[in-house]
Design an enzyme around this catalytic site. Structure first.
Site, mmCIF file in Angstrom:
data_model
loop_
_atom_site.group_PDB
_atom_site.id
_atom_site.type_symbol
_atom_site.label_atom_id
_atom_site.label_comp_id
_atom_site.label_asym_id
_atom_site.label_seq_id
_atom_site.Cartn_x
_atom_site.Cartn_y
_atom_site.Cartn_z
ATOM 1 N N GLU A 13 0.818 -1.206 0.000
ATOM 2 C CA GLU A 13 0.000 0.000 0.000
ATOM 3 C C GLU A 13 0.857 1.265 0.000
ATOM 4 O O GLU A 13 0.523 2.257 -0.642
ATOM 5 C CB GLU A 13 -0.928 0.007 1.220
ATOM 6 C CG GLU A 13 -2.042 -1.025 1.163
ATOM 7 C CD GLU A 13 -3.079 -0.691 0.099
ATOM 8 O OE1 GLU A 13 -4.182 -0.262 0.453
ATOM 9 O OE2 GLU A 13 -2.775 -0.853 -1.106
ATOM 10 N N THR B 58 -5.855 6.976 -6.369
ATOM 11 C CA THR B 58 -5.857 7.026 -4.901
ATOM 12 C C THR B 58 -5.014 8.186 -4.378
ATOM 13 O O THR B 58 -5.413 8.878 -3.429
ATOM 14 C CB THR B 58 -5.333 5.705 -4.319
ATOM 15 O OG1 THR B 58 -6.159 4.637 -4.781
ATOM 16 C CG2 THR B 58 -5.384 5.722 -2.798
#
Length: 309
Positions: free
Chosen positions: A130, A183
């Site tokens: 991530e 994102t």
């Protein structure tokens, strides 16, 4: 064994009021990975299927690859590996695509090597995926994908993960419109400071949602699915957001909000027929302005990743 195939599920992060601290896993979509032992040193990605050539094959630049590399370094293993990644979910969808790949990879290598670590101890390695994907090692996607169920990240330092019981008849509707939200961009537009008034409202909703899930109390779940901090900002990135949300509520959803950073939207319902009806209404609202979409309806996935072969 010399090879293994693993599935890891998509996830809904934030769950309205719980920015970076709530997430739950769904049955589909998800990612699959094949990991094979190799006599050659290092981690090599042989192929990526379903990404239209958009994802890097260099292990250190791929979320599955970096998660596995970090894991191998931690256990002091020089085992060579070959990876084949099957992307079975849309990129940039707000469904934890990068997280599913990282979880599938680190779960697969741990199984392949005889489970030297407990499943919960794999989380920091998946979080490195991530960090690579969006610049922040947040756990609200990787934790539910790895552990299954509805997850609360109580603390990041030290990392403290809690799994919350959910009603057996609680169903999630996810609609992914045919647009993409990056994102990093979705995080960049957020404000660094929040008013005391909105903080108090959000804290009440966070507490209410947890209580509603555990009691269970469907009406309380619905009343608590209100985000006064993140949703009003990110909603501008999703065409027809308000109309789609209203369509979900009018079709019987308990609540509706953005899945992760978007553009996917999710709703929770008290049974599967309602969840299907909600999904059809949300799709119709997108289609009214010429936006196609994909629909997924699922219970809360309590299993997390699983071995396919």
């Amino acid at each position: 064994m010399d090879s293994i195939k693993v599935f890891a599920p998509a996830t809904v992060a934030n769950v309205a009021c719980g920015f970076d601290i709530f997430g739950f896993a769904v049955d589909s979509p998800g990612d699959e990975i094949i990991v094979r032992k190799s006599d050659l040193p290092g981690v090599r990605i042989k192929a990526i299927v379903g990404d239209e050539g958009r994802l890097p094959k260099q292990a250190e630049r791929n979320t599955a690859g970096i998660a596995i590399q970090t894991y191998l370094k931690h256990i002091e293993s020089d085992q060579g590996l070959e990876l084949i990644l099957h992307k079975k979910m849309p990129l940039g969808s707000g469904l934890g695509s990068s997280a599913a790949s990282a979880v599938a990879g680190v779960f697969a290598i741990n199984e392949l090597l005889g489970r030297p670590l407990k499943q919960i101890d794999l989380l920091p390695f998946a979080m490195e995926g991530e960090r690579l994907a969006c610049g922040s090692a947040h756990a609200d996607n990787v934790a539910p994908s790895l552990m299954g169920g509805f997850v609360v990240i109580r603390s990041y330092n030290p990392l403290d993960i809690i799994t919350i019981s959910t009603p057996a008849q609680l169903f999630a509707t996810i609609v992914h419109p045919e647009i993409e939200v990056n994102t990093k961009d979705a995080r960049h537009i957020l404000k660094n400071e929040v008013s005391m008034k909105n903080t108090i409202i959000q804290m009440g909703n966070v507490a209410g949602l947890i209580a509603g899930l555990m009691k269970p109390d469907y009406d309380l779940i619905g009343r608590s699915m209100v985000d006064v901090i993140i949703e009003p900002i990110r909603a501008i990135l999703i065409p027809e957001f308000s109309e789609v949300k209203q369509a979900a509520l009018e079709a019987g959803a308990l609540g509706c909000s953005i899945s992760g950073s978007g553009p996917s939207m999710f709703a929770l319902s008290r049974d599967q027929p309602t969840a299907l009806r909600v999904g059809n209404s949300m799709q119709a609202a997108f289609q009214a302005v010429g936006i196609g979409s994909e629909l997924y309806v699922s219970g809360i996935n309590q299993e997390g990743p699983r071995v396919l072969g």
